[in-house]
Each structure stands twice: as C-alpha cells, then as structure tokens.
Design an enzyme around this catalytic site. Structure first.
Site, PDB file in Angstrom:
ATOM      1  N   CYS A   9      41.201  43.814  44.705  1.00 44.53           N
ATOM      2  CA  CYS A   9      42.072  44.512  45.663  1.00 44.53           C
ATOM      3  C   CYS A   9      43.119  45.338  44.910  1.00 44.53           C
ATOM      4  O   CYS A   9      43.455  46.447  45.326  1.00 44.53           O
ATOM      5  CB  CYS A   9      42.741  43.529  46.613  1.00 44.53           C
ATOM      6  N   HIS A  48      38.431  43.250  51.695  1.00 47.53           N
ATOM      7  CA  HIS A  48      38.381  41.958  50.996  1.00 47.53           C
ATOM      8  C   HIS A  48      37.514  40.973  51.783  1.00 47.53           C
ATOM      9  O   HIS A  48      37.941  40.399  52.774  1.00 47.53           O
ATOM     10  CB  HIS A  48      39.788  41.384  50.797  1.00 47.53           C
ATOM     11  N   HIS A  99      35.772  38.225  45.722  1.00 48.66           N
ATOM     12  CA  HIS A  99      35.803  39.490  46.483  1.00 48.66           C
ATOM     13  C   HIS A  99      34.414  40.087  46.280  1.00 48.66           C
ATOM     14  O   HIS A  99      34.008  40.347  45.136  1.00 48.66           O
ATOM     15  CB  HIS A  99      36.926  40.379  45.929  1.00 48.66           C
ATOM     16  N   HIS A 101      31.047  41.610  45.444  1.00 50.18           N
ATOM     17  CA  HIS A 101      30.661  42.677  44.514  1.00 50.18           C
ATOM     18  C   HIS A 101      29.237  42.467  44.042  1.00 50.18           C
ATOM     19  O   HIS A 101      28.762  41.333  43.961  1.00 50.18           O
ATOM     20  CB  HIS A 101      31.615  42.734  43.316  1.00 50.18           C
TER      21      HIS A 101
HETATM   22  P1  AMP Z   1      31.829  37.154  39.154  1.00 59.12           P
HETATM   23  O1  AMP Z   1      31.707  35.928  38.303  1.00 59.12           O
HETATM   24  O2  AMP Z   1      30.510  37.576  39.752  1.00 59.12           O
HETATM   25  O3  AMP Z   1      32.938  37.034  40.164  1.00 59.12           O
HETATM   26  O4  AMP Z   1      32.191  38.350  38.154  1.00 59.12           O
HETATM   27  C1  AMP Z   1      33.449  38.899  38.038  1.00 59.12           C
HETATM   28  C2  AMP Z   1      33.348  40.017  37.013  1.00 59.12           C
HETATM   29  O5  AMP Z   1      34.540  40.781  37.066  1.00 59.12           O
HETATM   30  C3  AMP Z   1      33.171  39.547  35.565  1.00 59.12           C
HETATM   31  O6  AMP Z   1      31.963  40.088  35.029  1.00 59.12           O
HETATM   32  C4  AMP Z   1      34.415  40.104  34.857  1.00 59.12           C
HETATM   33  O7  AMP Z   1      34.137  40.575  33.551  1.00 59.12           O
HETATM   34  C5  AMP Z   1      34.833  41.239  35.775  1.00 59.12           C
HETATM   35  N1  AMP Z   1      36.256  41.560  35.756  1.00 59.12           N
HETATM   36  C6  AMP Z   1      37.297  40.691  35.845  1.00 59.12           C
HETATM   37  N2  AMP Z   1      38.477  41.355  35.825  1.00 59.12           N
HETATM   38  C7  AMP Z   1      38.170  42.670  35.737  1.00 59.12           C
HETATM   39  C8  AMP Z   1      38.945  43.870  35.651  1.00 59.12           C
HETATM   40  N3  AMP Z   1      40.286  43.835  35.682  1.00 59.12           N
HETATM   41  N4  AMP Z   1      38.285  45.056  35.527  1.00 59.12           N
HETATM   42  C9  AMP Z   1      36.938  45.085  35.493  1.00 59.12           C
HETATM   43  N5  AMP Z   1      36.153  43.990  35.575  1.00 59.12           N
HETATM   44  C10 AMP Z   1      36.758  42.809  35.683  1.00 59.12           C
HETATM   45 ZN    ZN Z   2      40.130  41.364  47.139  1.00 57.93          ZN
END
Ligand code: AMP
Ligand code: ZN
Length: 115
Positions: A9, A48, A99, A101
């Site tokens: 977010c 979200h 969130h 993705h």
């Molecule tokens: P998940 O375990 O599917 O929730 O994956 C979350 C992903 O978000 C991981 O691959 C992290 O490397 C990525 N991530 C976390 N913080 C950031 C950020 N600030 N910018 C870009 N990617 C992020």
């Molecule tokens: Zn969010």
C-alpha cells in the site's frame, strides 16, 4: 494487516520507492526487491486484498483483467522465452506480504521446474 502499515500500500501511495514498470487505476507492477530470477516482477492490486484466499466468484471480472495484463507485461520486459506466475496465499505458503500479488518470474534460471 492495516493498509497504513502495508508495504505494498505504501508503494502504491508512492510513500516507498519501487521500480514501477506498469500502472493503471486497478493494478501496479514493480520489480521485486529480492529477485529470484533474471526477471522478477510483482503484479499487485491497488485495493488492499489479503490474498487469493479472500476472493470469490464476485471478483472474477477484475481478476480476469489482472491476469490478462500479464502477456503485455512480459513482452514489455523482454521475456519472450516463457515465464511463471506464482501467488502465495496464507501461512502455509510462506506469504510474507498480506496484500494480493502475483510473482511473475522469467529468465534462464526458470529451467528448474518446481511443479
Ligand atoms: P510473498 O512471500 O509472496 O508475500 O512475497 C513478497 C515479496 O515481496 C518478496 O519476494 C519480497 O522480496 C518482496 N518485497 C518485499 N518488500 C518489497 C519492497 N519494498 N519492494 C519490492 N519488493 C518487495
Ligand atoms: Zn496493502
């Protein structure tokens, strides 16, 4: 998790930096900060929503639009030899950011099959 503390977010609100490669009213795509392959993008809903665990048949239309974005994103990011889409949902999946993705991963390191 509250939307005020949610990392994605914050990225959507431009309160946190990210390398954004696509954005429209509903979705945003940016580079994962810890890539596991040559191309590792995150396709994220602007709303979200915690995960695929929290969606229902009523969400079909925007989910369809979300998935339909993927081929264009892939072409624009030079990944013509194939890709993989993963969405972690809930505790057992190891989901770190609650969130919704899709991880879009591509590149040579994809050769190893995980499924
Ligand atoms: P998940 O375990 O599917 O929730 O994956 C979350 C992903 O978000 C991981 O691959 C992290 O490397 C990525 N991530 C976390 N913080 C950031 C950020 N600030 N910018 C870009 N990617 C992020
Ligand atoms: Zn969010």
């Amino acid at each position: 998790m509250m939307t005020e503390t949610c990392i994605f977010c914050k990225i959507i609100k431009k309160d946190l930096p990210a390398i954004i490669v696509f954005e429209n009213e509903e979705f945003i795509v940016f580079h994962d900060k810890n890539p596991i392959s040559e191309l590792h993008l995150l396709l994220v809903t602007k709303k979200h929503i915690e995960s695929l665990q929290s969606i229902s048949i009523n969400d079909s239309e925007w989910l369809g639009r979300m998935i339909a974005l993927i081929p264009e994103i892939i072409i624009q990011n030079g990944c013509k030899n194939g890709f993989r889409v993963i969405s972690n949902a809930g505790t057992n999946s190891g989901q770190e950011i609650p969130h919704l993705h899709f991880h879009i991963i591509g590149g040579n390191s994809l050769h190893k099959k995980i499924l």
